[in-house]
Design an enzyme around this catalytic site. Structure first.
Site, short mmCIF file in Angstrom:
data_model
loop_
_atom_site.label_atom_id
_atom_site.label_comp_id
_atom_site.label_asym_id
_atom_site.label_seq_id
_atom_site.Cartn_x
_atom_site.Cartn_y
_atom_site.Cartn_z
N ASP A 172 64.91 -14.50 52.87
CA ASP A 172 64.64 -14.06 54.25
C ASP A 172 63.37 -13.21 54.35
O ASP A 172 63.18 -12.48 55.32
CB ASP A 172 65.84 -13.29 54.80
CG ASP A 172 66.22 -12.11 53.91
OD1 ASP A 172 65.62 -11.98 52.82
OD2 ASP A 172 67.10 -11.33 54.32
N HIS B 100 39.64 -24.79 41.13
CA HIS B 100 40.49 -23.84 41.86
C HIS B 100 41.41 -23.07 40.91
O HIS B 100 42.60 -22.92 41.17
CB HIS B 100 41.30 -24.58 42.94
CG HIS B 100 40.44 -25.10 44.06
ND1 HIS B 100 40.82 -26.11 44.90
CD2 HIS B 100 39.20 -24.76 44.45
CE1 HIS B 100 39.85 -26.36 45.77
NE2 HIS B 100 38.85 -25.55 45.51
N ASP C 61 34.72 -16.57 42.29
CA ASP C 61 34.63 -17.11 43.65
C ASP C 61 35.62 -16.31 44.48
O ASP C 61 36.84 -16.54 44.40
CB ASP C 61 34.98 -18.61 43.64
CG ASP C 61 34.80 -19.26 45.00
OD1 ASP C 61 34.68 -18.54 46.00
OD2 ASP C 61 34.81 -20.51 45.04
N ASP D 274 32.77 -16.17 51.69
CA ASP D 274 33.08 -17.10 50.60
C ASP D 274 31.89 -17.08 49.64
O ASP D 274 30.86 -17.68 49.91
CB ASP D 274 33.30 -18.50 51.21
CG ASP D 274 33.71 -19.53 50.17
OD1 ASP D 274 33.94 -19.16 49.00
OD2 ASP D 274 33.81 -20.73 50.54
N HIS E 198 31.99 -31.72 43.41
CA HIS E 198 32.37 -31.31 44.77
C HIS E 198 31.16 -31.35 45.70
O HIS E 198 30.04 -31.59 45.25
CB HIS E 198 33.01 -29.92 44.75
CG HIS E 198 32.19 -28.83 44.12
ND1 HIS E 198 31.08 -28.29 44.72
CD2 HIS E 198 32.31 -28.20 42.92
CE1 HIS E 198 30.57 -27.34 43.94
NE2 HIS E 198 31.29 -27.28 42.83
N HIS F 188 30.28 -26.17 53.12
CA HIS F 188 31.15 -26.41 54.28
C HIS F 188 30.88 -25.34 55.31
O HIS F 188 30.37 -24.26 54.98
CB HIS F 188 32.62 -26.36 53.84
CG HIS F 188 32.96 -25.15 53.01
ND1 HIS F 188 33.26 -23.93 53.57
CD2 HIS F 188 32.98 -24.94 51.66
CE1 HIS F 188 33.48 -23.04 52.62
NE2 HIS F 188 33.31 -23.62 51.44
N HIS G 175 37.27 -23.19 55.10
CA HIS G 175 36.69 -24.52 55.30
C HIS G 175 36.76 -24.76 56.81
O HIS G 175 37.72 -25.30 57.33
CB HIS G 175 37.45 -25.58 54.51
CG HIS G 175 37.30 -25.38 53.02
ND1 HIS G 175 38.10 -25.99 52.10
CD2 HIS G 175 36.44 -24.62 52.31
CE1 HIS G 175 37.74 -25.61 50.88
NE2 HIS G 175 36.74 -24.78 50.98
N GLU H 112 26.80 -24.15 47.73
CA GLU H 112 27.52 -23.83 46.49
C GLU H 112 27.53 -24.95 45.45
O GLU H 112 28.59 -25.44 45.07
CB GLU H 112 28.95 -23.44 46.83
CG GLU H 112 29.69 -24.43 47.75
CD GLU H 112 31.15 -24.02 47.98
OE1 GLU H 112 31.84 -23.77 46.99
OE2 GLU H 112 31.56 -23.95 49.16
N TYR I 158 29.85 -28.27 35.75
CA TYR I 158 31.06 -27.97 35.00
C TYR I 158 31.16 -28.99 33.86
O TYR I 158 31.26 -30.20 34.12
CB TYR I 158 32.30 -28.07 35.89
CG TYR I 158 32.10 -27.37 37.23
CD1 TYR I 158 32.42 -26.03 37.41
CD2 TYR I 158 31.54 -28.08 38.32
CE1 TYR I 158 32.19 -25.40 38.63
CE2 TYR I 158 31.32 -27.44 39.54
CZ TYR I 158 31.65 -26.11 39.69
OH TYR I 158 31.42 -25.50 40.90
N ARG J 229 28.95 -21.97 39.07
CA ARG J 229 28.77 -22.24 40.50
C ARG J 229 28.09 -21.02 41.11
O ARG J 229 28.36 -19.88 40.69
CB ARG J 229 30.11 -22.51 41.19
CG ARG J 229 30.02 -22.73 42.71
CD ARG J 229 31.28 -23.37 43.31
NE ARG J 229 32.46 -22.55 43.26
CZ ARG J 229 33.47 -22.72 42.41
NH1 ARG J 229 33.44 -23.70 41.52
NH2 ARG J 229 34.53 -21.92 42.42
N GLU K 35 27.31 -19.54 44.98
CA GLU K 35 27.66 -19.83 46.38
C GLU K 35 27.20 -18.70 47.31
O GLU K 35 27.58 -17.55 47.13
CB GLU K 35 29.19 -20.00 46.52
CG GLU K 35 29.66 -20.22 47.95
CD GLU K 35 31.15 -20.51 48.05
OE1 GLU K 35 31.91 -20.06 47.17
OE2 GLU K 35 31.54 -21.20 49.01
N1 GLY Z 1 36.36 -20.68 47.76
C1 GLY Z 1 36.55 -21.98 48.26
C2 GLY Z 1 35.28 -22.70 48.38
O1 GLY Z 1 34.30 -22.28 47.85
O2 GLY Z 1 35.19 -23.68 49.07
MN MN Z 2 34.03 -20.27 47.30
MN MN Z 3 33.06 -22.46 49.65
#
Ligand code: GLY
Ligand code: MN
Ligand code: MN
Length: 444
Positions: free
Chosen positions: A34, A238, A255, A266, A345, A349, A356, A380, A384, A408, A410
């Site tokens: 609950d 992720h 990240d 982000d 990827h 975005h 996103h 970004e 890898y 990465r 970003e």
């Molecule tokens: N942290 C999620 C992305 O970079 O899209």
């Molecule tokens: Mn990110």
């Molecule tokens: Mn991102």
């Protein structure tokens, strides 16, 4: 009443003409038994109302004679409010939130028809809340059977999420203020992470100190589960376990960004846990950075959305060929998506109320939509090389010294009238800037 929400509703009311738009609040989510997770409002609902409670429905009905904006809300309830906190109730829904009419949510079935029966179409997002869907579809069917005699009523359903993207993709001054604050807090946390990451410390320690800064600075918390990935963990896009002890020759990919007043940052940075890049780490870092800078250059008003990804993809593919990690003609490799073995990827975005964020990217004729002033987009790219990397047919094997490296970088970039502004520019990313930050980055 907050005029910005009113202006947003007016823009949507003008866009839907004789239609009626129905927006449901977010559902509550059970953590266990609950106990519920903290409530987070649906972004479209919040964008239009600023109303931050579950079990609510907002109606926009431009053709209604008296009530163009209607809220259905949880009624005041002394006992329930003692247990679970304040409820605005119907009076405050009108006085503070500007609803022309407000009703207890239990009256939805009774009151909804008057706002729908004279619309020529409905805007709603089916599939999120099955009970609301059932209400809408039952009403829709009832009105359709009456249509032959009435000669009016909704004859089409359009998706309200798609409707909203045209507005939400352009950030207002007050939205940008929130985003700048989210970015500033996140930048402070990233800089702190660079100061404290050392061999022997655990990933979760870095996560904890960053998230401590988020809350301490007034953010709601992380915008998404923080990724603090050392060594081979950075090859899992992720990775959120964040439970490994960091080792000297590893890179640390972080990240992480916070949500401030529902607006998100982000940000990703990658740097050595110890004091030095290995030569392979440094080479790949410089390549990702070059790709990122070229991609950022392509974020300009009027430039189609695909160009920044194409710029990053080309730079990375050329670099990987030069290093002997891919082989073949660069155009052919890109066409056959061979770069995806290392850069799997997209390059970015939209960012805003959702991490996103909403915004269609492509037109029906397959051309890409252009960037416009007020868009905020992440940039970004990454490389890898999984420890268990297996080359595709015709591609070279990869030496052990390259394996297990994940990088990465970003940034969050605002499209302006004349170009762009890197909102996250304060977070060091060039090797020189990171060295200035006190991370000593030679080559071992
Ligand atoms: N942290 C999620 C992305 O970079 O899209
Ligand atoms: Mn990110
Ligand atoms: Mn991102």
């Amino acid at each position: 009443m907050n005029l910005e929400y009113q202006r947003r509703r007016q823009a949507v009311l003008a866009a839907i003409g004789q239609g009626t738009a129905i927006f449901g609040s977010a559902p509550t989510a059970v953590m266990h038994n609950d106990v519920e997770y903290p409530f987070r409002q649906n972004s479209d609902f919040f964008y239009l109302t600023g109303f931050n409670e579950p079990d609510a429905i907002a109606i926009l009905a431009p053709h209604h004679e008296e009530h163009q904006f209607v809220l259905f809300v949880r009624p005041k309830d002394k006992e329930k409010e003692t247990w679970s906190g304040y409820r605005a109730g119907v009076e405050v829904a009108k006085e503070t939130y500007g609803a022309h009419a407000a009703y207890p949510i239990a009256e939805l079935a009774e009151k909804l028809p008057q706002y729908v029966e004279n619309a020529d179409r409905l805007y709603c997002h089916l599939g999120d809340d099955l009970r609301l869907d059932q209400h809408i579809l039952a009403l829709w069917r009832r009105l359709l059977t009456k249509y032959p005699k009435r000669g009016r009523g909704p004859v089409a359903i359009e998706d309200s999420r798609l409707l909203m993207q045209q507005f939400r993709r352009l950030k207002s001054a007050s939205e940008l203020e929130h985003m700048r604050r989210a970015v500033a807090i996140s930048a402070k946390a990233h800089a702190h992470a660079m100061d404290i990451a050392k061999p022997g410390r655990y990933e979760y320690e870095i996560q904890a100190e960053m998230e401590h800064i988020f809350r301490l600075e007034g953010a709601l918390g992380p915008a998404y589960p923080s990724i603090v990935a050392s060594g081979v963990n950075a090859c899992i896009l992720h990775y959120i376990e964040n439970d490994c002890q960091m080792q000297r020759d590893e890179l640390l990919l972080i990240d992480a960004g916070c949500a401030y007043g529902y607006y998100n940052a982000d940000i990703t940075r990658t740097f050595p846990v110890g004091e030095r890049f290995t030569p392979e780490q440094r080479t790949l870092y410089e390549l990702v950075l070059e790709a990122q800078l070229k991609a950022i250059e392509a974020v300009q008003p009027g430039r189609p959305f695909n160009e920044f990804h194409d710029a990053a993809t080309r730079t990375i593919t050329e670099g990987l060929v030069a290093l002997g990690l891919l082989q073949g003609n660069v155009d052919t490799l890109i066409e056959e998506k061979k770069h995806k073995a290392f850069f799997m990827h997209g390059t970015g975005h939209f960012l805003g109320l959702d991490v996103h964020d909403t915004g269609t990217l492509r037109n029906p004729d397959k051309t890409w939509q252009p960037f416009a002033p007020g868009n905020v987009v992440t940039v970004e790219p990454g490389i890898y090389i999984a420890p268990n990397y297996e080359p595709a047919e015709g591609q070279p094997d990869v030496d052990a010294r390259w394996r297990g490296i994940g990088i990465r970088i970003e940034d969050d970039v605002l499209v302006t009238e004349t170009g762009h502004e890197i909102l996250t520019a304060a977070v060091p990313k060039s090797i020189v800037a990171m060295e200035e930050r006190g991370v000593t980055l030679g080559t071992s």
